[in-house]
Design a protein around this motif. Sequence first.
Motif, PDB file in Angstrom:
ATOM      1  N   UNK A  95      19.080  29.323 -17.452  1.00  0.00           N
ATOM      2  CA  UNK A  95      18.617  28.312 -16.513  1.00  0.00           C
ATOM      3  C   UNK A  95      18.540  26.966 -17.208  1.00  0.00           C
ATOM      4  N   UNK A  96      18.790  25.913 -16.448  1.00  0.00           N
ATOM      5  CA  UNK A  96      18.533  24.582 -16.974  1.00  0.00           C
ATOM      6  C   UNK A  96      17.282  24.025 -16.301  1.00  0.00           C
ATOM      7  N   UNK A  97      16.669  23.083 -16.977  1.00  0.00           N
ATOM      8  CA  UNK A  97      15.441  22.484 -16.472  1.00  0.00           C
ATOM      9  C   UNK A  97      15.417  21.006 -16.842  1.00  0.00           C
ATOM     10  N   UNK A  98      14.717  20.226 -16.052  1.00  0.00           N
ATOM     11  CA  UNK A  98      14.642  18.782 -16.260  1.00  0.00           C
ATOM     12  C   UNK A  98      13.204  18.352 -16.504  1.00  0.00           C
ATOM     13  N   UNK A  99      13.055  17.420 -17.434  1.00  0.00           N
ATOM     14  CA  UNK A  99      11.745  16.854 -17.723  1.00  0.00           C
ATOM     15  C   UNK A  99      11.747  15.369 -17.426  1.00  0.00           C
ATOM     16  N   UNK A 100      10.640  14.890 -16.860  1.00  0.00           N
ATOM     17  CA  UNK A 100      10.520  13.471 -16.557  1.00  0.00           C
ATOM     18  C   UNK A 100      10.289  12.635 -17.806  1.00  0.00           C
ATOM     19  N   UNK A 101      10.051  13.279 -18.929  1.00  0.00           N
ATOM     20  CA  UNK A 101       9.859  12.577 -20.189  1.00  0.00           C
ATOM     21  C   UNK A 101      11.231  12.384 -20.827  1.00  0.00           C
ATOM     22  N   UNK A 102      11.779  11.201 -20.710  1.00  0.00           N
ATOM     23  CA  UNK A 102      13.162  10.957 -21.104  1.00  0.00           C
ATOM     24  C   UNK A 102      13.431  11.278 -22.578  1.00  0.00           C
ATOM     25  N   UNK A 103      12.476  10.993 -23.439  1.00  0.00           N
ATOM     26  CA  UNK A 103      12.680  11.194 -24.865  1.00  0.00           C
ATOM     27  C   UNK A 103      12.265  12.558 -25.368  1.00  0.00           C
ATOM     28  N   UNK A 104      11.986  13.460 -24.451  1.00  0.00           N
ATOM     29  CA  UNK A 104      11.491  14.785 -24.833  1.00  0.00           C
ATOM     30  C   UNK A 104      12.514  15.548 -25.662  1.00  0.00           C
ATOM     31  N   UNK A 105      12.026  16.146 -26.740  1.00  0.00           N
ATOM     32  CA  UNK A 105      12.802  17.113 -27.519  1.00  0.00           C
ATOM     33  C   UNK A 105      11.918  18.348 -27.622  1.00  0.00           C
ATOM     34  N   UNK A 106      12.167  19.297 -26.753  1.00  0.00           N
ATOM     35  CA  UNK A 106      11.309  20.477 -26.691  1.00  0.00           C
ATOM     36  C   UNK A 106      12.043  21.606 -26.007  1.00  0.00           C
ATOM     37  N   UNK A 107      11.818  22.819 -26.480  1.00  0.00           N
ATOM     38  CA  UNK A 107      12.332  23.995 -25.772  1.00  0.00           C
ATOM     39  C   UNK A 107      11.173  24.867 -25.324  1.00  0.00           C
ATOM     40  N   UNK A 108      10.052  24.213 -25.040  1.00  0.00           N
ATOM     41  CA  UNK A 108       8.916  24.909 -24.440  1.00  0.00           C
ATOM     42  C   UNK A 108       8.975  24.719 -22.934  1.00  0.00           C
ATOM     43  N   UNK A 109       8.982  25.794 -22.213  1.00  0.00           N
ATOM     44  CA  UNK A 109       9.192  25.723 -20.773  1.00  0.00           C
ATOM     45  C   UNK A 109       8.101  24.922 -20.065  1.00  0.00           C
ATOM     46  N   UNK A 110       6.900  24.901 -20.621  1.00  0.00           N
ATOM     47  CA  UNK A 110       5.800  24.167 -19.986  1.00  0.00           C
ATOM     48  C   UNK A 110       6.049  22.666 -19.951  1.00  0.00           C
ATOM     49  N   UNK A 111       6.964  22.181 -20.767  1.00  0.00           N
ATOM     50  CA  UNK A 111       7.241  20.746 -20.825  1.00  0.00           C
ATOM     51  C   UNK A 111       8.212  20.283 -19.751  1.00  0.00           C
ATOM     52  N   UNK A 112       8.712  21.218 -18.956  1.00  0.00           N
ATOM     53  CA  UNK A 112       9.732  20.882 -17.972  1.00  0.00           C
ATOM     54  C   UNK A 112       9.190  20.972 -16.557  1.00  0.00           C
ATOM     55  N   UNK A 113       9.728  20.100 -15.706  1.00  0.00           N
ATOM     56  CA  UNK A 113       9.164  19.920 -14.373  1.00  0.00           C
ATOM     57  C   UNK A 113       9.989  20.561 -13.265  1.00  0.00           C
ATOM     58  N   UNK A 114      11.294  20.630 -13.448  1.00  0.00           N
ATOM     59  CA  UNK A 114      12.187  21.109 -12.385  1.00  0.00           C
ATOM     60  C   UNK A 114      13.156  22.129 -12.978  1.00  0.00           C
ATOM     61  N   UNK A 115      13.455  23.145 -12.171  1.00  0.00           N
ATOM     62  CA  UNK A 115      14.257  24.271 -12.661  1.00  0.00           C
ATOM     63  C   UNK A 115      15.377  24.622 -11.702  1.00  0.00           C
ATOM     64  N   UNK A 116      16.499  25.067 -12.276  1.00  0.00           N
ATOM     65  CA  UNK A 116      17.567  25.633 -11.475  1.00  0.00           C
ATOM     66  C   UNK A 116      17.357  27.126 -11.280  1.00  0.00           C
ATOM     67  N   UNK A 117      18.267  27.737 -10.545  1.00  0.00           N
ATOM     68  CA  UNK A 117      18.139  29.156 -10.226  1.00  0.00           C
ATOM     69  C   UNK A 117      18.699  30.073 -11.297  1.00  0.00           C
ATOM     70  N   UNK A 118      19.625  29.566 -12.078  1.00  0.00           N
ATOM     71  CA  UNK A 118      20.149  30.355 -13.185  1.00  0.00           C
ATOM     72  C   UNK A 118      21.542  30.911 -12.941  1.00  0.00           C
ATOM     73  N   UNK A 119      22.196  31.260 -14.043  1.00  0.00           N
ATOM     74  CA  UNK A 119      23.511  31.889 -13.996  1.00  0.00           C
ATOM     75  C   UNK A 119      23.533  33.017 -15.024  1.00  0.00           C
ATOM     76  N   UNK A 120      24.124  34.135 -14.639  1.00  0.00           N
ATOM     77  CA  UNK A 120      24.106  35.319 -15.502  1.00  0.00           C
ATOM     78  C   UNK A 120      25.203  35.232 -16.554  1.00  0.00           C
TER      79      UNK A 120
END
Length: 125
Positions: A95-120
């Motif tokens: 899945x990909x996710x988007x964060x409103x924090x433009x300069x964010x460098x993080x792979x913690x899911x809590x830091x992201x605001x919007x999510x896609x449905x995913x691809x297998x």
Amino acid sequence: QLQLVESGGGLVQPGGSLRLSCAASGFTFDYYAIGWFRQAPGKEREGVSCISSSDGSTYYADSVKGRFTISRDNAKNTVYLQMNSLKPEDTAVYCCAASEVAGLISIHSDDYDYWGQGTQVTVSS
């Protein structure tokens, strides 16, 4: 309406490659950091990689470092995840996710605001 749509998943043999795409719509893509995450059956969600908006900085989980490459094309509102030398343990829903924090460098899911449905992604011989 903000939307993230992943594509490019599929079945690939060990050692093979896939390129995932995350297409964004409904928001000013240039200002958002994007992350890729994956979740295998019975396992917790794992952060894979991310790319900031401010300067294009990237980060990779140790499990994919040297094999995966993240990139973004702001003109196409798309982020890519090139996956090479795939292993069976890479099998998961990505899945990909988007964060409103433009300069964010993080792979913690809590830091992201919007999510896609995913691809297998399935890596198997």
